[in-house]
Motif scaffolding. Structure first.
Motif, PDB file in Angstrom:
ATOM      1  N   ALA A  10       0.835  -1.211   0.000  1.00 21.44           N
ATOM      2  CA  ALA A  10       0.000   0.000   0.000  1.00 21.44           C
ATOM      3  C   ALA A  10       0.865   1.255   0.000  1.00 21.44           C
ATOM      4  N   GLN A  11       1.967   1.220   0.761  1.00 22.89           N
ATOM      5  CA  GLN A  11       2.869   2.385   0.790  1.00 22.89           C
ATOM      6  C   GLN A  11       3.474   2.661  -0.576  1.00 22.89           C
ATOM      7  N   ILE A  12       3.915   1.607  -1.232  1.00 19.56           N
ATOM      8  CA  ILE A  12       4.547   1.777  -2.544  1.00 19.56           C
ATOM      9  C   ILE A  12       3.515   2.242  -3.580  1.00 19.56           C
ATOM     10  N   LEU A  13       2.302   1.696  -3.500  1.00 20.92           N
ATOM     11  CA  LEU A  13       1.237   2.150  -4.416  1.00 20.92           C
ATOM     12  C   LEU A  13       0.935   3.630  -4.190  1.00 20.92           C
ATOM     13  N   ASN A  14       0.914   4.041  -2.923  1.00 19.39           N
ATOM     14  CA  ASN A  14       0.674   5.460  -2.637  1.00 19.39           C
ATOM     15  C   ASN A  14       1.819   6.328  -3.134  1.00 19.39           C
ATOM     16  N   LEU A  15       3.038   5.800  -3.027  1.00 16.81           N
ATOM     17  CA  LEU A  15       4.188   6.537  -3.556  1.00 16.81           C
ATOM     18  C   LEU A  15       4.037   6.724  -5.074  1.00 16.81           C
ATOM     19  N   LEU A  16       3.658   5.650  -5.765  1.00 20.45           N
ATOM     20  CA  LEU A  16       3.480   5.745  -7.225  1.00 20.45           C
ATOM     21  C   LEU A  16       2.375   6.745  -7.569  1.00 20.45           C
ATOM     22  N   ARG A  17       1.315   6.718  -6.782  1.00 19.23           N
ATOM     23  CA  ARG A  17       0.222   7.675  -6.996  1.00 19.23           C
ATOM     24  C   ARG A  17       0.698   9.119  -6.821  1.00 19.23           C
ATOM     25  N   ARG A  18       1.481   9.317  -5.753  1.00 20.09           N
ATOM     26  CA  ARG A  18       1.968  10.666  -5.465  1.00 20.09           C
ATOM     27  C   ARG A  18       2.907  11.149  -6.573  1.00 20.09           C
ATOM     28  N   VAL A  19       3.807  10.261  -6.969  1.00 16.05           N
ATOM     29  CA  VAL A  19       4.763  10.576  -8.026  1.00 16.05           C
ATOM     30  C   VAL A  19       4.030  10.939  -9.317  1.00 16.05           C
ATOM     31  N   HIS A  20       2.994  10.170  -9.607  1.00 12.50           N
ATOM     32  CA  HIS A  20       2.197  10.455 -10.797  1.00 12.50           C
ATOM     33  C   HIS A  20       1.519  11.812 -10.691  1.00 12.50           C
ATOM     34  N   ALA A  21       0.945  12.095  -9.523  1.00 12.62           N
ATOM     35  CA  ALA A  21       0.220  13.355  -9.342  1.00 12.62           C
ATOM     36  C   ALA A  21       1.175  14.544  -9.404  1.00 12.62           C
ATOM     37  N   GLU A  22       2.355  14.393  -8.807  1.00 14.96           N
ATOM     38  CA  GLU A  22       3.289  15.516  -8.728  1.00 14.96           C
ATOM     39  C   GLU A  22       4.024  15.769 -10.036  1.00 14.96           C
ATOM     40  N   ARG A  23       4.314  14.697 -10.750  1.00 14.27           N
ATOM     41  CA  ARG A  23       5.183  14.855 -11.930  1.00 14.27           C
ATOM     42  C   ARG A  23       4.489  14.592 -13.251  1.00 14.27           C
ATOM     43  N   GLY A  24       3.293  14.012 -13.175  1.00 12.32           N
ATOM     44  CA  GLY A  24       2.574  13.722 -14.411  1.00 12.32           C
ATOM     45  C   GLY A  24       3.220  12.632 -15.254  1.00 12.32           C
ATOM     46  N   VAL A  25       4.072  11.835 -14.610  1.00 12.14           N
ATOM     47  CA  VAL A  25       4.703  10.728 -15.343  1.00 12.14           C
ATOM     48  C   VAL A  25       3.639   9.680 -15.675  1.00 12.14           C
ATOM     49  N   SER A  26       3.729   9.094 -16.865  1.00  9.98           N
ATOM     50  CA  SER A  26       2.802   8.030 -17.251  1.00  9.98           C
ATOM     51  C   SER A  26       3.291   6.701 -16.697  1.00  9.98           C
ATOM     52  N   LEU A  27       2.344   5.817 -16.444  1.00 12.52           N
ATOM     53  CA  LEU A  27       2.709   4.502 -15.920  1.00 12.52           C
ATOM     54  C   LEU A  27       2.092   3.392 -16.766  1.00 12.52           C
ATOM     55  N   LEU A  28       2.912   2.398 -17.065  1.00  9.76           N
ATOM     56  CA  LEU A  28       2.403   1.129 -17.577  1.00  9.76           C
ATOM     57  C   LEU A  28       2.599   0.155 -16.440  1.00  9.76           C
ATOM     58  N   PHE A  29       1.488  -0.215 -15.826  1.00 13.61           N
ATOM     59  CA  PHE A  29       1.543  -0.927 -14.549  1.00 13.61           C
ATOM     60  C   PHE A  29       1.032  -2.349 -14.732  1.00 13.61           C
ATOM     61  N   ILE A  30       1.952  -3.308 -14.586  1.00 17.75           N
ATOM     62  CA  ILE A  30       1.630  -4.712 -14.828  1.00 17.75           C
ATOM     63  C   ILE A  30       1.388  -5.413 -13.506  1.00 17.75           C
ATOM     64  N   THR A  31       0.275  -6.111 -13.413  1.00 15.34           N
ATOM     65  CA  THR A  31      -0.024  -6.795 -12.160  1.00 15.34           C
ATOM     66  C   THR A  31      -0.943  -7.990 -12.392  1.00 15.34           C
ATOM     67  N   HIS A  32      -0.830  -8.975 -11.505  1.00 18.19           N
ATOM     68  CA  HIS A  32      -1.809 -10.053 -11.468  1.00 18.19           C
ATOM     69  C   HIS A  32      -3.067  -9.616 -10.724  1.00 18.19           C
ATOM     70  N   ASP A  33      -2.888  -8.592  -9.895  1.00 16.79           N
ATOM     71  CA  ASP A  33      -3.857  -8.274  -8.853  1.00 16.79           C
ATOM     72  C   ASP A  33      -4.825  -7.194  -9.330  1.00 16.79           C
ATOM     73  N   LEU A  34      -6.060  -7.609  -9.572  1.00 23.22           N
ATOM     74  CA  LEU A  34      -7.039  -6.651 -10.095  1.00 23.22           C
ATOM     75  C   LEU A  34      -7.394  -5.556  -9.095  1.00 23.22           C
ATOM     76  N   HIS A  35      -7.320  -5.894  -7.799  1.00 19.33           N
ATOM     77  CA  HIS A  35      -7.552  -4.855  -6.787  1.00 19.33           C
ATOM     78  C   HIS A  35      -6.547  -3.727  -6.933  1.00 19.33           C
ATOM     79  N   VAL A  36      -5.295  -4.136  -7.101  1.00 17.00           N
ATOM     80  CA  VAL A  36      -4.214  -3.168  -7.246  1.00 17.00           C
ATOM     81  C   VAL A  36      -4.425  -2.331  -8.507  1.00 17.00           C
ATOM     82  N   ALA A  37      -4.781  -3.006  -9.593  1.00 12.59           N
ATOM     83  CA  ALA A  37      -5.013  -2.293 -10.854  1.00 12.59           C
ATOM     84  C   ALA A  37      -6.141  -1.289 -10.702  1.00 12.59           C
ATOM     85  N   ARG A  38      -7.181  -1.695 -10.006  1.00 12.18           N
ATOM     86  CA  ARG A  38      -8.337  -0.816  -9.836  1.00 12.18           C
ATOM     87  C   ARG A  38      -7.979   0.415  -9.020  1.00 12.18           C
ATOM     88  N   PHE A  39      -7.128   0.220  -8.005  1.00 13.52           N
ATOM     89  CA  PHE A  39      -6.728   1.320  -7.123  1.00 13.52           C
ATOM     90  C   PHE A  39      -5.949   2.387  -7.887  1.00 13.52           C
TER      91      PHE A  39
END
Ligand SMILES: Nc1ncnc2c1ncn2[C@@H]1O[C@H](COP(=O)(O)OP(=O)(O)OP(=O)(O)O)[C@@H](O)[C@H]1O
Ligand SMILES: [Mg+2]
Length: 248
Positions: A179-208
């Protein structure tokens, strides 16, 4: 018309061994806009990692095209790719294996910056991802999995990429650290506008995290759409099966 950050056109990636040929990515077309977060989900062996590595031109596709910021990088050689590498950075599942065990974290962060002519101080890079400056003197094995993944994200971010490709980047982490790392990625995205290609098995994570989700199976992109739409009315039977495996 503005070009998307990344465009894949009918991408095909094959592996050949003496016995057979595997078509790991089979005609995938998609776009990622500037500031987009695209999630890629699908069962093991569906071609997610192969697609990611081909986007970064760690693999050369069999056919199709890869356009990064409007530029066709499909067939560029290593020398031509080198200056472009900073624009698209990868974060892997296992952070320990993505660091040289004999380099301090400070050195691991400094080397790619020097290579690309970036002058940002290492303590600032560490601060960006919530790590204390003193970690620069530590070796990879002296960090926890979550701390090391922060360092890997910092290393990617230090080059100010337009795109970060994260391949199962939180899969090995405990739930709370995840959860901490996901929040970090969210913050980084919000602050810098970097695009993400996020690969996961976990649909919960993808949805978040993701604005849009693409579903892969056997090398094909079965469907792709806004996250809410894929969850609410999946177009494909297989996606419904995948969704059926999570409790909402
Ligand atoms: N370097 C390689 N050489 C030969 N075949 C490969 C190679 N990498 C992947 N493959 C094959 O390509 C297909 C797709 O593999 P890939 O690793 O891209 O799937 P994935 O969706 O990332 O799976 P996972 O969820 O387990 O990480 C599989 O059949 C795999 O065996
Ligand atoms: Mg994979």
């Amino acid at each position: 018309m503005t070009e998307p950050l990344l465009r894949l056109e009918e991408l095909v990636v094959e592996f050949a061994d003496p016995h057979r040929r595997v078509r790991a990515v089979d005609g995938v077309s998609l776009e990622i806009g500037a500031g987009d977060i695209l999630g890629l989900v699908g069962e093991s062996g569906s071609g997610k990692t192969t697609l990611a590595k081909t986007v970064l031109r760690l693999y050369r596709p069999h056919s199709g095209r890869i356009l990064l910021q409007g530029r066709d990088i499909t067939h560029l050689g290593e020398a031509a790719l080198r200056p472009l590498r900073r624009h698209a950075q990868m974060v892997f599942q296992d952070p320990l294996s993505s660091f040289n065990p004999r380099h301090t974290i400070g050195r691991a962060l400094a080397i790619p910056m020097r290579l690309h002519g970036v002058a940002r101080p290492v303590p600032d890079v560490l601060a960006d991802v919530g790590l204390p400056a003193g970690f620069a003197d530590r070796y990879p094995h002296q960090l926890s999995g979550g701390q090391l993944q922060r360092a890997a994200i910092g290393r990617a971010l230090s080059l100010s990429p337009a795109l970060i490709v994260a391949d199962e980047a939180v899969s090995k982490l405990d739930v709370s650290v995840r959860a901490q790392i996901l929040n970090l990625l969210r913050r980084v995205h919000a602050e810098r506008g970097v695009s993400l290609l996020f690969i996961t098995h976990d649909l919960h994570v993808a949805r978040f995290l993701c604005h849009r989700i693409g579903v892969m199976r056997a090398g094909r992109l079965l469907e792709i759409g806004p996250t809410a739409q894929v969850f609410a009315s999946p177009a494909h039977e297989y996606t419904r099966t995948l969704l059926g495996t999570i409790v909402t």
